[in-house]
Design a protein around this motif. Structure first.
Motif, mmCIF file in Angstrom:
data_model
loop_
_atom_site.group_PDB
_atom_site.id
_atom_site.type_symbol
_atom_site.label_atom_id
_atom_site.label_comp_id
_atom_site.label_asym_id
_atom_site.label_seq_id
_atom_site.Cartn_x
_atom_site.Cartn_y
_atom_site.Cartn_z
ATOM 1 N N UNK A 1 0.847 -1.181 0.000
ATOM 2 C CA UNK A 1 0.000 0.000 0.000
ATOM 3 C C UNK A 1 0.896 1.249 0.000
ATOM 4 N N UNK A 2 0.581 2.152 -0.869
ATOM 5 C CA UNK A 2 1.373 3.363 -1.039
ATOM 6 C C UNK A 2 1.356 4.242 0.213
ATOM 7 N N UNK A 3 0.184 4.410 0.830
ATOM 8 C CA UNK A 3 0.092 5.261 2.020
ATOM 9 C C UNK A 3 0.906 4.661 3.165
ATOM 10 N N UNK A 4 0.864 3.355 3.334
ATOM 11 C CA UNK A 4 1.666 2.714 4.384
ATOM 12 C C UNK A 4 3.153 2.940 4.146
ATOM 13 N N UNK A 5 3.589 2.859 2.898
ATOM 14 C CA UNK A 5 4.986 3.115 2.555
ATOM 15 C C UNK A 5 5.333 4.576 2.841
ATOM 16 N N UNK A 6 4.428 5.478 2.507
ATOM 17 C CA UNK A 6 4.624 6.905 2.778
ATOM 18 C C UNK A 6 4.833 7.132 4.282
ATOM 19 N N UNK A 7 3.973 6.526 5.120
ATOM 20 C CA UNK A 7 4.121 6.672 6.569
ATOM 21 C C UNK A 7 5.449 6.096 7.048
ATOM 22 N N UNK A 8 5.838 4.946 6.531
ATOM 23 C CA UNK A 8 7.109 4.335 6.935
ATOM 24 C C UNK A 8 8.272 5.290 6.648
ATOM 25 N N UNK A 9 8.214 5.968 5.521
ATOM 26 C CA UNK A 9 9.275 6.925 5.191
ATOM 27 C C UNK A 9 9.215 8.155 6.089
ATOM 28 N N UNK A 10 8.000 8.664 6.367
ATOM 29 C CA UNK A 10 7.869 9.809 7.272
ATOM 30 C C UNK A 10 8.441 9.485 8.643
ATOM 31 N N UNK A 11 8.248 8.256 9.084
ATOM 32 C CA UNK A 11 8.680 7.831 10.414
ATOM 33 C C UNK A 11 10.147 7.398 10.444
ATOM 34 N N UNK A 12 10.776 7.281 9.298
ATOM 35 C CA UNK A 12 12.145 6.785 9.205
ATOM 36 C C UNK A 12 13.186 7.883 9.358
ATOM 37 N N UNK A 13 14.433 7.549 9.079
ATOM 38 C CA UNK A 13 15.524 8.495 9.276
ATOM 39 C C UNK A 13 15.521 9.672 8.291
ATOM 40 N N UNK A 14 14.834 9.536 7.162
ATOM 41 C CA UNK A 14 14.776 10.612 6.165
ATOM 42 C C UNK A 14 13.317 10.878 5.788
ATOM 43 N N UNK A 15 12.592 11.622 6.636
ATOM 44 C CA UNK A 15 11.168 11.848 6.389
ATOM 45 C C UNK A 15 10.853 12.437 5.019
ATOM 46 N N UNK A 16 11.729 13.269 4.495
ATOM 47 C CA UNK A 16 11.473 13.890 3.194
ATOM 48 C C UNK A 16 11.526 12.888 2.047
ATOM 49 N N UNK A 17 12.029 11.677 2.288
ATOM 50 C CA UNK A 17 12.028 10.665 1.224
ATOM 51 C C UNK A 17 10.605 10.250 0.867
ATOM 52 N N UNK A 18 9.641 10.541 1.735
ATOM 53 C CA UNK A 18 8.246 10.281 1.422
ATOM 54 C C UNK A 18 7.764 11.061 0.210
ATOM 55 N N UNK A 19 8.444 12.178 -0.083
ATOM 56 C CA UNK A 19 8.061 12.986 -1.245
ATOM 57 C C UNK A 19 8.271 12.237 -2.555
ATOM 58 N N UNK A 20 9.101 11.206 -2.561
ATOM 59 C CA UNK A 20 9.314 10.403 -3.766
ATOM 60 C C UNK A 20 8.053 9.632 -4.160
ATOM 61 N N UNK A 21 7.098 9.523 -3.235
ATOM 62 C CA UNK A 21 5.887 8.740 -3.468
ATOM 63 C C UNK A 21 4.685 9.584 -3.854
ATOM 64 N N UNK A 22 4.882 10.892 -4.015
ATOM 65 C CA UNK A 22 3.760 11.770 -4.344
ATOM 66 C C UNK A 22 4.016 12.494 -5.660
ATOM 67 N N UNK A 23 2.935 12.845 -6.335
ATOM 68 C CA UNK A 23 3.030 13.612 -7.574
ATOM 69 C C UNK A 23 3.507 15.026 -7.269
ATOM 70 N N UNK A 24 4.145 15.663 -8.222
ATOM 71 C CA UNK A 24 4.684 17.007 -8.014
ATOM 72 C C UNK A 24 3.591 18.040 -7.734
ATOM 73 N N UNK A 25 2.366 17.772 -8.196
ATOM 74 C CA UNK A 25 1.265 18.710 -7.962
ATOM 75 C C UNK A 25 0.240 18.159 -6.969
ATOM 76 N N UNK A 26 0.701 17.318 -6.022
ATOM 77 C CA UNK A 26 -0.199 16.723 -5.024
ATOM 78 C C UNK A 26 -1.018 17.812 -4.325
ATOM 79 N N UNK A 27 -2.266 17.478 -4.049
ATOM 80 C CA UNK A 27 -3.123 18.333 -3.228
ATOM 81 C C UNK A 27 -3.401 17.555 -1.954
ATOM 82 N N UNK A 28 -3.311 18.232 -0.799
ATOM 83 C CA UNK A 28 -3.474 17.511 0.458
ATOM 84 C C UNK A 28 -4.204 18.338 1.504
ATOM 85 N N UNK A 29 -4.811 17.610 2.444
ATOM 86 C CA UNK A 29 -5.474 18.190 3.602
ATOM 87 C C UNK A 29 -5.140 17.318 4.798
#
Length: 120
Positions: A1-29
């Motif tokens: 699951x992409x969201x689970x992978x995103x959380x794992x990266x946020x919680x890991x040693x390099x939180x900004x690596x989660x940005x590799x899993x999102x589109x450049x024009x992501x919209x979020x809330x």
């Protein structure tokens, strides 16, 4: 699951690596108690991630599902070496044809849990 992978990266040693899993024009809330954070694009999301306090938090996913391009996860946030629960979250995201998050929303609550026995 992409969201689970995103959380794992946020919680890991390099939180900004989660940005590799999102589109450049992501919209979020992100709906947090007493505060909503929303934005569009990698810069807005990077700013939010960089501004989060380093408290040793982890997102523990308890349930997940996918229907077509929609992913949903539910879980608890835990902090510290004893993994003390601090609240629950429900997150949903639309996965783009390129396999990245295109739209994302997350709701966090510090006291209510759908599965109280699993939050302890």
């Amino acid at each position: 699951m992409l969201i689970s992978d995103y959380f794992a990266r946020l919680d890991g040693p390099d939180p900004l690596s989660g940005l590799e899993l999102v589109e450049s024009d992501i919209e979020f809330l992100l709906a947090l108690p007493g505060n909503e954070v929303s934005g569009r694009g990698l810069e807005d999301l990077a700013s939010y991630i960089s501004g989060r306090p380093a408290v040793g938090r982890k997102h523990r996913v308890l349930r997940s599902s996918r229907d077509g391009e929609l992913e949903m996860v539910y879980g608890v946030v835990v902090e510290g070496p004893e993994e003390k629960p601090t609240g629950s979250f429900a997150s949903a995201g639309v996965v783009s044809p390129g396999g990245k998050l295109a739209r994302y929303q997350s709701f966090f609550h510090p006291t209510f849990s759908m599965f109280p026995e699993e939050a302890a």
